[in-house]
Design a protein around this motif. Structure first.
Motif, mmCIF file in Angstrom:
data_model
loop_
_atom_site.group_PDB
_atom_site.id
_atom_site.type_symbol
_atom_site.label_atom_id
_atom_site.label_comp_id
_atom_site.label_asym_id
_atom_site.label_seq_id
_atom_site.Cartn_x
_atom_site.Cartn_y
_atom_site.Cartn_z
ATOM 1 N N VAL A 189 70.888 -16.643 46.420
ATOM 2 C CA VAL A 189 70.487 -15.837 44.358
ATOM 3 C C VAL A 189 71.664 -16.693 43.856
ATOM 4 N N ALA A 190 71.590 -17.634 43.359
ATOM 5 C CA ALA A 190 72.993 -17.736 42.555
ATOM 6 C C ALA A 190 71.638 -18.016 40.963
ATOM 7 N N ASP A 191 70.792 -18.306 41.572
ATOM 8 C CA ASP A 191 69.721 -18.752 40.095
ATOM 9 C C ASP A 191 68.730 -18.170 39.886
ATOM 10 N N VAL A 192 68.541 -16.609 40.237
ATOM 11 C CA VAL A 192 67.638 -15.461 40.498
ATOM 12 C C VAL A 192 67.216 -14.528 39.226
ATOM 13 N N HIS A 193 66.765 -14.303 39.353
ATOM 14 C CA HIS A 193 66.050 -13.346 38.016
ATOM 15 C C HIS A 193 67.208 -12.701 37.400
ATOM 16 N N PRO A 194 68.917 -12.181 36.580
ATOM 17 C CA PRO A 194 68.818 -10.931 36.288
ATOM 18 C C PRO A 194 68.592 -9.694 36.499
ATOM 19 N N VAL A 195 67.673 -9.734 36.663
ATOM 20 C CA VAL A 195 67.114 -7.353 38.190
ATOM 21 C C VAL A 195 67.018 -7.431 38.613
ATOM 22 N N PHE A 196 66.910 -8.551 39.249
ATOM 23 C CA PHE A 196 67.302 -9.177 41.114
ATOM 24 C C PHE A 196 68.434 -8.446 41.427
ATOM 25 N N LYS A 197 69.261 -9.347 40.805
ATOM 26 C CA LYS A 197 70.996 -9.225 41.047
ATOM 27 C C LYS A 197 70.941 -8.027 40.432
ATOM 28 N N LEU A 198 70.904 -7.135 39.728
ATOM 29 C CA LEU A 198 71.180 -5.793 39.721
ATOM 30 C C LEU A 198 71.013 -4.993 40.566
ATOM 31 N N HIS A 199 69.648 -5.316 41.184
ATOM 32 C CA HIS A 199 68.988 -4.623 42.168
ATOM 33 C C HIS A 199 70.060 -5.292 43.268
ATOM 34 N N LEU A 200 69.871 -5.932 43.165
ATOM 35 C CA LEU A 200 70.797 -6.304 44.818
ATOM 36 C C LEU A 200 72.608 -5.860 44.670
ATOM 37 N N VAL A 201 73.281 -5.443 44.222
ATOM 38 C CA VAL A 201 74.602 -4.752 42.903
ATOM 39 C C VAL A 201 74.573 -3.361 43.543
ATOM 40 N N LEU A 202 73.565 -2.658 42.796
ATOM 41 C CA LEU A 202 73.597 -1.541 42.862
ATOM 42 C C LEU A 202 73.024 -0.813 44.536
ATOM 43 N N GLY A 203 71.758 -1.864 44.942
ATOM 44 C CA GLY A 203 71.508 -1.247 46.463
ATOM 45 C C GLY A 203 72.667 -1.660 46.839
ATOM 46 N N MET A 204 73.576 -2.176 47.100
ATOM 47 C CA MET A 204 75.026 -2.363 47.618
ATOM 48 C C MET A 204 76.216 -1.119 47.458
ATOM 49 N N THR A 205 75.772 -0.890 46.535
ATOM 50 C CA THR A 205 76.797 0.209 45.779
ATOM 51 C C THR A 205 76.313 1.783 47.060
ATOM 52 N N LEU A 206 74.997 1.692 46.605
ATOM 53 C CA LEU A 206 75.006 2.709 47.116
ATOM 54 C C LEU A 206 74.926 2.582 48.434
ATOM 55 N N PHE A 207 75.163 1.914 49.643
ATOM 56 C CA PHE A 207 75.700 1.467 50.641
ATOM 57 C C PHE A 207 77.202 2.352 50.714
ATOM 58 N N LEU A 208 77.861 1.517 49.531
ATOM 59 C CA LEU A 208 79.061 2.112 49.386
ATOM 60 C C LEU A 208 79.630 3.328 49.653
ATOM 61 N N VAL A 209 79.101 3.827 48.845
ATOM 62 C CA VAL A 209 78.648 5.568 48.490
ATOM 63 C C VAL A 209 78.337 6.408 49.507
ATOM 64 N N PHE A 210 77.459 5.659 50.006
ATOM 65 C CA PHE A 210 76.880 6.827 51.238
ATOM 66 C C PHE A 210 77.171 7.746 51.528
ATOM 67 N N PRO A 211 78.540 7.129 52.397
ATOM 68 C CA PRO A 211 79.437 8.177 53.003
ATOM 69 C C PRO A 211 80.351 8.809 52.435
ATOM 70 N N PHE A 212 80.219 9.557 51.127
ATOM 71 C CA PHE A 212 80.912 10.360 50.094
ATOM 72 C C PHE A 212 79.890 11.676 49.719
ATOM 73 N N THR A 213 78.405 11.215 49.658
ATOM 74 C CA THR A 213 77.413 11.833 49.195
ATOM 75 C C THR A 213 76.570 12.190 50.538
ATOM 76 N N ARG A 214 75.165 13.345 49.601
ATOM 77 C CA ARG A 214 74.159 13.736 50.128
ATOM 78 C C ARG A 214 73.438 13.340 50.948
ATOM 79 N N LEU A 215 73.770 11.657 50.881
ATOM 80 C CA LEU A 215 72.904 10.744 51.612
ATOM 81 C C LEU A 215 73.093 11.318 53.342
ATOM 82 N N VAL A 216 74.274 11.221 53.636
ATOM 83 C CA VAL A 216 74.592 11.057 55.056
ATOM 84 C C VAL A 216 73.908 12.087 55.889
ATOM 85 N N HIS A 217 72.966 12.893 55.084
ATOM 86 C CA HIS A 217 72.246 14.059 56.319
ATOM 87 C C HIS A 217 70.763 13.044 56.683
#
Length: 230
Positions: free
Chosen positions: A179-207
Motif C-alpha cells: 500500500v506504499a503508493d496507493v491514494h492518500p484517501v485509502f491510507k487515511l481510511h486504513l489508518v482510521l479503521g485500525m484506530t477504531l479497532f484500537l479504541v474499540f475496547p474503551f468505547t460503547r462499540l463493545v456492545h
C-alpha cells in the motif's frame, strides 16, 4: 510518505491495534460488562433513533461483511470462481455504495440527534460523541474511496489491499509495501479503521459482543407455574 512512516503505519500499527482490540475486549467482557452502554435516551426522539439506528446497523453490517470477505478471501478463490478483479471491484463499488449511503443517512440522523438535542447531549458522555464522530469520519472517507476507485476499474488497486490484509493476518513480512503508493484517501481510511479497532475496547462499540446470538442454538424450554393451595 517516507518508507519508515509507511512501515510504521501499515506494518506495525495493525498489530498494535489488533492486540489492544483482542486483549482489551476480553478483559472488559470479563471484568466490566455492565459499563458498555451510553446514557439511556430511548424516550427522546424515538422515531429519529429508530430510523437512524436501523439504517446505520443495516449499512454497517453489509460494509463489514464486504470488507471481511473482499479482503480476506484468497485471490485464487476468486480466480477459481471466474470472478475477475474488475468484476470484483465493480461489485464492491455498487454494493458498498448502496450500503455506505444507507449507513451515512442513518449515522447522520444519529449524530444530529445526539449533538443537537440538548436533553440527549446532556446524557451523552465524551466517549459516546467521540466514537460517533470517528465512525462518521471513517464512513465519509470510505465513500471517498469509491470516487477514487471509479478511476481504477481494473481492480488492481483492490488486489493491493487484499495482499496487504492477508499478509497482516497471516503475519507475513512486507505487508506495508503493498500500500506504499496507493491514494492518500485509502491510507487515511486504513489508518482510521485500525484506530477504531484500537479504541474499540474503551468505547460503547463493545456492545457488539453482547449480541444474543447464543439464543439461536439454545434448547427450548417451558415455563411451568404451580398452583398454591391455601
Amino acid at each position: 510518505m517516507s518508507d519508515y512512516l509507511n512501515s510504521l503505519l501499515f506494518g506495525y500499527y495493525p498489530y498494535i491495534a489488533l492486540t489492544v482490540f483482542a486483549v482489551g475486549s476480553a478483559l472488559r467482557f470479563e471484568r466490566d460488562q455492565y459499563s458498555w452502554r451510553s446514557g439511556s435516551s430511548q424516550l427522546l426522539r424515538r422515531r429519529q433513533l429508530r430510523w437512524g439506528s436501523n439504517l446505520f446497523h443495516l449499512g454497517i453490517l453489509v460494509i463489514f461483511a464486504g470488507h471481511f470477505v473482499g479482503l480476506l478471501t484468497p485471490i485464487v478463490v476468486f480466480d477459481a470462481l471466474g470472478i475477475s478483479h474488475g468484476a470484483k471491484q465493480l461489485m464492491a463499488i455498487v454494493v458498498g455504495g448502496f450500503a455506505g449511503v444507507a449507513c451515512f443517512v442513518g449515522l447522520t440522523l444519529l449524530v444530529h440527534r445526539r449533538l443537537f438535542d440538548s436533553r440527549i447531549r446532556k446524557t451523552s458522555s465524551f466517549g459516546d460523541i467521540a466514537i460517533l464522530l470517528l465512525l462518521y469520519a471513517q464512513l465519509i472517507l470510505g465513500l471517498g474511496t469509491i470516487v477514487v476507485s471509479l478511476g481504477h476499474l481494473d481492480g488492481e488497486e483492490m488486489v493491493k489491499f487484499m495482499n496487504w490484509a492477508q499478509h497482516i493476518v497471516t503475519m507475513r513480512p512486507g505487508a506495508a509495501a503493498f500500500v506504499a503508493d496507493v491514494h492518500p484517501v485509502f491510507k487515511l481510511h486504513l489508518v482510521l479503521g485500525m484506530t477504531l479497532f484500537l479504541v474499540f475496547p474503551f468505547t460503547r462499540l463493545v456492545h457488539v459482543w453482547s449480541a444474543p446470538v447464543w439464543y439461536l442454538g439454545r434448547c427450548g424450554y417451558q415455563i411451568v407455574r404451580t398452583r398454591r393451595v391455601v
